[in-house]
Write an enzyme that holds these catalytic residues in place. Structure first.
Site, PDB file in Angstrom:
ATOM      1  N   GLY A   1       0.832  -1.202   0.000  1.00 57.67           N
ATOM      2  CA  GLY A   1       0.000   0.000   0.000  1.00 57.67           C
ATOM      3  C   GLY A   1       0.868   1.253   0.000  1.00 57.67           C
ATOM      4  O   GLY A   1       1.946   1.296  -0.585  1.00 57.67           O
ATOM      5  N   SER A   2       0.380   2.253   0.745  1.00 59.85           N
ATOM      6  CA  SER A   2       1.013   3.582   0.656  1.00 59.85           C
ATOM      7  C   SER A   2       2.428   3.613   1.226  1.00 59.85           C
ATOM      8  O   SER A   2       3.167   4.556   0.948  1.00 59.85           O
ATOM      9  CB  SER A   2       0.153   4.611   1.370  1.00 59.85           C
ATOM     10  OG  SER A   2      -1.099   4.674   0.720  1.00 59.85           O
ATOM     11  N   THR A   3       2.832   2.618   2.035  1.00 61.22           N
ATOM     12  CA  THR A   3       4.227   2.649   2.508  1.00 61.22           C
ATOM     13  C   THR A   3       5.169   2.554   1.318  1.00 61.22           C
ATOM     14  O   THR A   3       6.305   2.991   1.379  1.00 61.22           O
ATOM     15  CB  THR A   3       4.526   1.482   3.479  1.00 61.22           C
ATOM     16  OG1 THR A   3       4.200   0.251   2.845  1.00 61.22           O
ATOM     17  CG2 THR A   3       3.731   1.619   4.763  1.00 61.22           C
ATOM     18  N   PHE A   4       4.679   1.975   0.206  1.00 55.75           N
ATOM     19  CA  PHE A   4       5.506   1.844  -0.984  1.00 55.75           C
ATOM     20  C   PHE A   4       5.794   3.209  -1.628  1.00 55.75           C
ATOM     21  O   PHE A   4       6.731   3.359  -2.413  1.00 55.75           O
ATOM     22  CB  PHE A   4       4.815   0.914  -1.997  1.00 55.75           C
ATOM     23  CG  PHE A   4       5.709   0.490  -3.137  1.00 55.75           C
ATOM     24  CD1 PHE A   4       6.615  -0.560  -2.985  1.00 55.75           C
ATOM     25  CD2 PHE A   4       5.656   1.134  -4.369  1.00 55.75           C
ATOM     26  CE1 PHE A   4       7.433  -0.943  -4.022  1.00 55.75           C
ATOM     27  CE2 PHE A   4       6.468   0.755  -5.416  1.00 55.75           C
ATOM     28  CZ  PHE A   4       7.363  -0.304  -5.244  1.00 55.75           C
ATOM     29  N   LYS A   5       4.962   4.217  -1.263  1.00 56.35           N
ATOM     30  CA  LYS A   5       5.157   5.561  -1.847  1.00 56.35           C
ATOM     31  C   LYS A   5       6.542   6.091  -1.500  1.00 56.35           C
ATOM     32  O   LYS A   5       7.089   6.943  -2.214  1.00 56.35           O
ATOM     33  CB  LYS A   5       4.084   6.524  -1.341  1.00 56.35           C
ATOM     34  CG  LYS A   5       2.718   6.259  -1.992  1.00 56.35           C
ATOM     35  CD  LYS A   5       1.626   7.083  -1.330  1.00 56.35           C
ATOM     36  CE  LYS A   5       0.267   6.718  -1.934  1.00 56.35           C
ATOM     37  NZ  LYS A   5      -0.835   7.211  -1.096  1.00 56.35           N
TER      38      LYS A   5
END
Lengths: 482, 457
Positions: free
Chosen positions: A216-220
Site C-alpha cells: 500500500g502507501s508505505t511503498f510511496k
C-alpha cells in the site's frame, strides 16, 4: 510343465530385480534428498543424548535443553516460548525443526564444520560433545512490546538496527508455544501439530519474513525515492493531485483515500503528497517514472533478494510487464506489488542509515557451550547503497513531515526524531491491511520498524495511521525511548 | 553278464551342515555385535540364543540326514540364516522397548523348525497330500475367512487379517497359503488337460472355454472378497498370484495369465475407486510426503527415512534408530535391517530369498510327478510373491499391505508356516534328487526269453 516353470523363474527374477532397484533407489539414489526432508526427525535422533546448545537473547536462554530421565536425555524447553516462537522455531522429535533451531542446527548440535577442532579435542579428552550456544540480536524490550501490541490481532512487527542490520524484533501474531511441539509425548505433540495446522489464523506462519502483503502507501516512499534519484524531481516539485486520476486504457479511475484533491488547484508538492499520502500524485508519478525506475529503486532496497538472516526470507516483488494503469497502481503499492514486513523495515533502515542498506541478521554471536570462547561473531554487512546520501536526507525530512504534520502523527515520541509512512492496503477483502514503517533516532541509537496489522485488526475504520502507527511507536520507544 | 556298478550319488548333507553352522555363526556374530554396541560386553545370553538356534537347526539337519538324505542342501541353511538375522534385529529392537519379543520369536523358530522336521519325518511322500485336495481347499478357505468372524477377527492397522484367541493373535492367512497351494496343485494336476483344451481364439490369445473359467472366477472372487472384506491388498494379491501362477504352470497357457492379471487389475481399480480404505492406502502410496498425509503415512515415510539414513553400508547394528518406525520388527523389519545393515545388507537378504526361491523352483523342475511340480512351484512362487508384496510395499513399488516378511518378521504364524514350506520343499526335493531306482536293471542275458522284469519303485 518344466517350460512354464522356467518362465515362472523369469517372472520371479523380474520381481526381485524390481526390489533390488527400488531398494537401491531409496538407499543410494534419493538418500541425500530423503535425509534432508524437513520432517525427517532422524537427524534429531542422531543428536539426541547430546547436549544441544541454548539459544540466547542477551544473557537469558529462550531455548535450552533441560536434562530429563528418559531415553532422550534432554527436553528442549522454551522459557517465554510464545514471545520468541518465530525466532527460535521448534525442535520436535516428530516434526523436525523450524526457525533458528533449523537454520543454526549444525552449530546448536555441535556438528558444524567450524566446530571441528573443538570436536577433536572433546573426543581426545573423552568429553561428551556439546553444542554451541547462539545469541540472537533480538532486543527483549522491543520484542515484548511488539508481541504485547499485536496480541489479539493478526500481523507482524519487524524492527532493525539501521546501522548494523541487527534484527531487534521479529514478532508475528498469532503466535504458538514451541514447548507444545518439543515434548516427548508423541500423542500430545501430534495433537498440538494438528491443532496448530488446522488453525485458520496460521499461528506457525512467520508473518514478518514469510508472508507477502501489498505494501500500500508505505511503498510511496520507494516511488518518492525513485523520483528524487532520477534527478527530475525535488521535494518541492509540483505534482498533479486531482481528486481522481483518470487512468488510461480503462474506465476505472484512481481516487484519493480521503475524497477531494490533494492541494489547492489540484496541485501538490512531493513532500505534501507524501505527508497526505496522495494517491493521485503518486499514481501519476508511477506512470511518469515507468516500470524500470520503480523496479530498480525497489531492488536497491532489497526487493527480489533471496535473503537468509539466516532464516529464509521470502523475496518481495514488483511485477514485470506492467501497463500504464498497473504502473499507477504499483506507484501506490497496489496491483501485484508484494512485500514482507522485513522488507519495508529495510526501506526505512536504509534511509535512516544515510542511504546504505545493511544485511538483516539475527545472529549476534556463536559461543562454545561454556560461554568462554567466541566461535563466530558476524560483523555488519552492507548490501549496497539504496539511495544517495542527499536523497536519504530529503526522504528523511519528508517522512518526518508525515509524522509531525501528516498521517503518521500517532508515531510521535517526545524527545525523539521520528520519520515514517503510513499505509492502508487493499487486498481484495472488505477490510484493509494497516501498515506503518518508520525509523527513529535519539542521537545515540537508531531503530527502523515496519508494522502490518492484517485487516486492520478487524476494524473497518482502521488505517495505517490509526492502527499501525501506535504499534510502531511503542516498539521504537522500547529501543530509543528514555 | 554285464555288470552295472552301483553309483552312490552324493547327498551333500555335509555341505548342508557346514552352511548351516556358517549361518548360525553369522547370526551369533551379529548378536554379539548388538551386545558389544549396547553394553560394551558380550551379551550374557549369547550362548543360550545362538546355541538354541544352532541346536534346533542341527536337530532338523539330522532329521533331514536320516529321513530325506537327498534333499536340497541349501534350503535349510538359507532359511536358518534369514531366521537368525530376523531374531537379531528383533532382539536389537527389544532393547528400545519394554517388552522383549526375541525369546518368543526364538521359541516360535524352534516350533517352526520342529514343524518342518515333523513334515520331513512323517510325510514319507508328498504325493500323499493329493488325497487331501478338497480337505485342503475347505480348510484353506475357512482359515482365510476366519478373520471375518465377529468376535474372533481382529482389525490391526485397518487390515482384518488376524484372529485373536485370548492374548494370542494369529494370521490364519499364512497357513491358508500352504493349504491352498496343496489344493491348487491337486485340483489342477487332475484338470489340466480339460483346461488346456482349445477354446475360442481371439487375435493371438487362445481363450479358455467358458465353463473352464469357473475356477478362475471363483479364485478371483475369493481374492477380491479378501481385498474388500479383510481390507488387505497383500493377502489378496498373494492368493490370486499364487493361483494364476500354478494355473499357468499346469496349463502352459499364457492366456490365463493375461486374463488373470486383467481381472485382478480391474478388480483392484474398482476397489481403489469404491472403498475409502483402499483409496487411502493408494493415496499414501502415491503422496507419502503430502502434508495432509503426514500422520497416516508416518510409518511408510519413517521407514524410507530409516533406509536413507542407512545408506550403502548402514549405521551398524544398534547404532541406528529403527525403533522410530511403527512395527519395526514385523511389517517394517526390512527397513530396520536396511537402516542398520545398509544397502549391502539388504542385497544379501534379497539374494538369500532369491536362492531360496530358485532352489524351490529347481525342485519343481527336478521332481517327476505333476502334483509335486505344481506344489513345489506354487510354494516357491508364493515365497517370492510374498517378499515382493512386503518389500515392494516398504520401498513404494506398490501400496503398503499387511503381509509379513518370510522368516525375518516377528510373528509365530508366519514363522510356523514358512518353516512348514521349507519342510515340504525338503521332502519334495528329496524325491526330486533321489537317484533312479537302485539295483541293476536285470538285462536279459543270452536267450532267456522275450520278457524282462523292470523293477518299479
Amino acid at each position: 510343465m518344466n517350460r512354464p516353470l522356467r518362465r515362472l523363474a523369469g517372472v520371479v527374477a523380474l520381481l526381485f530385480v524390481t526390489l533390488f532397484a527400488s531398494t537401491t533407489y531409496i538407499q543410494f539414489v534419493s538418500a541425500a534428498e530423503l535425509n534432508a526432508k524437513p520432517g525427517n526427525s532422524r537427524q534429531l535422533y542422531a543428536e539426541l543424548g547430546r547436549d544441544r546448545g541454548p539459544i540466547l537473547v542477551g544473557p537469558d536462554p529462550v531455548a535450552r535443553g533441560v536434562p530429563v530421565d528418559n531415553p532422550y536425555n534432554f527436553l528442549r524447553t522454551y522459557p517465554d516460548g510464545p514471545t520468541y516462537a518465530h525466532a527460535t522455531g521448534y525442535y520436535s522429535i516428530r516434526y523436525g525443526t523450524a526457525g533458528m533451531e533449523r537454520a543454526m542446527n549444525d552449530v546448536l548440535a555441535g556438528t558444524a564444520d567450524r566446530l571441528f577442532y573443538r570436536r577433536v579435542s572433546e573426543y581426545l579428552i573423552g568429553q561428551e560433545p556439546q553444542g554451541a550456544s547462539v545469541e540472537l540480536t533480538i532486543d527483549p524490550r522491543a520484542q515484548r512490546a511488539a508481541m504485547d501490541e499485536l496480541k489479539g490481532r493478526r500481523g507482524a512487527v519487524v524492527a532493525l538496527d539501521p546501522e548494523t542490520g541487527d534484527v531487534l524484533a521479529l514478532a508475528s501474531s498469532p503466535t504458538y508455544d514451541p514447548n507444545r511441539l518439543a515434548g516427548h509425548d508423541v500423542e500430545q505433540i501430534a495433537q498440538a501439530w494438528k491443532d496448530l495446522n488446522a488453525d485458520p489464523d496460521k499461528p506457525m506462519l512467520n508473518r514478518g519474513i514469510s508472508e507477502l502483503y501489498p505494501p500500500g502507501s508505505t511503498f510511496k516512499v520507494i516511488t518518492a525515492a525513485a523520483a528524487l534519484s532520477s534527478g527530475q524531481y525535488q521535494p518541492d516539485s509540483l505534482l498533479p493531485g486531482p481528486a481522481e486520476l483518470d487512468l488510461p486504457l480503462t474506465d476505472k479511475n484512481l481516487p484519493n483515500y480521503s475524497s477531494g484533491p490533494c492541494g489547492p488547484g489540484g496541485e501538490v508538492t512531493l513532500t505534501d503528497a507524501l505527508r497526505t499520502s496522495c494517491n493521485t500524485a503518486f499514481g501519476q508519478l508511477g506512470m511518469d517514472l515507468g516500470e524500470d525506475a520503480l523496479q530498480e529503486q525497489a531492488a536497491r532496497f532489497g526487493f527480489g533478494e533471496e535473503l537468509r538472516i539466516p532464516l529464509r526470507v521470502v523475496p518481495s516483488v514488483v511485477p514485470e510487464g506492467m501497463n500504464a494503469p498497473q504502473l499507477a497502481q504499483a506507484g501506490i503499492g497496489q496491483f501485484d506489488v508484494k512485500a514482507t514486513p522485513l522488507q519495508m523495515a529495510m526501506v526505512s533502515a536504509a534511509i535512516a542509515n544515510e542511504g546504505v542498506l545493511m544485511k538483516p541478521n539475527l545472529v549476534k554471536s556463536v559461543r562454545s557451550a561454556d560461554q568462554t570462547e567466541v566461535i563466530d561473531e558476524p560483523s555488519p554487512q552492507e548490501m549496497g547503497r539504496a539511495v544517495s546520501r542527499d536523497v536519504a536526507e530529503q526522504l528523511t525530512a519528508m517522512m518526518r513531515e508525515v509524522v509531525e504534520n501528516g498521517t503518521g502523527k500517532n508515531a510521535r515520541i517526545p524527545g525523539v526524531e521520528v520519520a515514517g509512512k503510513t499505509g492502508t492496503a487493499q487486498h481484495g477483502g472488505e477490510l484493509n491491511h494497516a501498515w506503518f514503517t518508520a525509523f527513529a533516532s535519539n542521537g545515540e541509537r537508531q531503530v527502523a520498524v515496519a508494522v502490518v496489522i492484517e485487516d486492520g485488526g478487524g476494524r473497518s475504520d482502521a488505517s495505517g495511521g490509526a492502527t499501525a502507527a501506535p504499534v510502531a511507536q511503542r516498539v521504537m520507544e522500547a529501543v530509543v525511548g528514555g | 553278464m554285464a555288470t552295472v556298478l552301483p553309483v552312490y550319488p552324493r547327498t551333500r548333507r555335509g555341505v548342508e551342515l557346514v552352511l548351516l553352522l556358517g549361518a548360525v555363526a553369522i547370526a551369533m556374530g551379529a548378536y554379539a555385535v548388538v551386545g558389544l554396541t549396547e553394553d560394551g560386553a558380550l551379551p550374557a545370553d549369547l550362548l543360550l540364543h545362538a546355541g538354541g538356534l544352532g541346536a534346533v537347526a542341527t536337530l532338523l539337519h539330522l532329521v533331514v540326514r536320516w529321513k530325506a538324505k537327498h534333499a536340497d542342501p541349501v534350503l535349510l541353511p538359507v532359511a536358518t540364516l534369514l531366521n537368525g538375522l530376523g531374531l537379531v534385529m528383533i532382539h536389537r529392537l527389544d532393547l528400545a522397548e519394554e517388552n522383549p519379543l526375541a525369546p518368543r520369536q526364538l521359541m516360535w523358530s524352534a516350533l517352526g523348525m520342529a514343524a518342518a522336521g515333523a513334515v520331513v519325518w512323517f510325510l514319507r511322500d508328498h504325493r500323499v497330500l493329493r488325497r487331501y485336495t478338497f480337505t485342503a481347499m475347505v480348510a484353506g478357505f475357512v482359515l482365510l475367512l476366519l478373520p471375518m468372524v465377529p468376535g474372533l477377527g481382529k482389525e490391526i492397522n485397518g487390515a482384518r487379517i488376524w484372529i485373536g484367541l485370548g492374548p494370542l493373535s494369529f494370521q490364519p492367512g499364512e497357513l491358508a497359503k500352504i493349504l491352498l497351494a496343496v489344493f491348487f496343485a491337486g485340483y489342477l494336476v487332475v484338470h489340466r488337460d480339460a483346461l488346456s483344451l482349445t477354446g475360442p481364439k481371439v487375435l493371438w490369445l487362445q481363450l479358455p472355454r467358458m465353463r473352464d473359467l469357473g475356477p478362475l472366477l471363483v479364485a478371483w472372487g475369493a481374492s477380491v472378497g479378501v481385498l474388500v472384506l479383510e481390507r488387505d491388498l497383500g493377502t489378496s494379491l498373494l492368493f490370486f498370484g499364487l493361483f494364476v501362477a500354478v494355473l499357468y504352470v499346469a496349463t502352459e497357457r499364457v492366456s490365463w495369465i493375461v486374463l488373470g492379471l486383467a481381472l485382478f487389475v480391474g478388480g483392484a481399480l474398482v476397489a481403489a475407486r469404491t472403498f475409502s480404505h483402499v483409496q487411502r492406502r493408494v493415496d499414501i502410496w502415491l503422496h507419502p510426503f503430502d502434508p495432509d498425509n503426514v500422520d497416516r503415512s508416518f510409518q511408510l515415510v519413517q521407514g524410507l527415512y530409516g533406509m536413507a539414513a542407512g545408506g550403502l553400508l548402514g549405521t551398524g547394528l544398534d547404532r541406528g534408530r529403527p525403533d522410530i518406525v511403527p512395527y519395526a520388527n514385523s511389517d517394517f523389519i526390512y527397513a530396520s535391517l536396511g537402516e542398520e545393515l545398509g544397502l549391502a545388507g539388504l542385497f544379501v537378504v534379497l539374494l538369500l530369498y532369491v536362492l531360496l526361491v530358485e532352489r524351490g523352483l529347481r525342485t519343481a523342475i527336478g521332481v517327476r510327478d505333476g502334483f509335486g511340480k505344481l506344489l513345489a512351484g506354487g510354494l516357491a512362487f508364493s515365497v517370492a510373491l510374498q517378499v515382493f508384496v512386503v518389500v515392494g510395499g516398504v520401498t513404494r513399488v506398490i501400496p503398503l499391505t499387511g503381509l509379513t516378511t518370510p522368516f525375518l518378521a516377528y510373528g509365530g504364524s508366519s514363522l510356523l508356516s514358512n518353516w512348514i514350506i521349507i519342510g515340504l520343499l525338503l521332502r519334495i526335493s528329496d524325491l526330486a534328487r533321489r537317484p533312479a531306482p537302485e539295483g541293476p536293471v536285470v538285462a536279459p542275458s543270452g536267450d532267456t526269453g522275450a520278457t524282462q522284469v523292470v523293477k518299479l519303485p
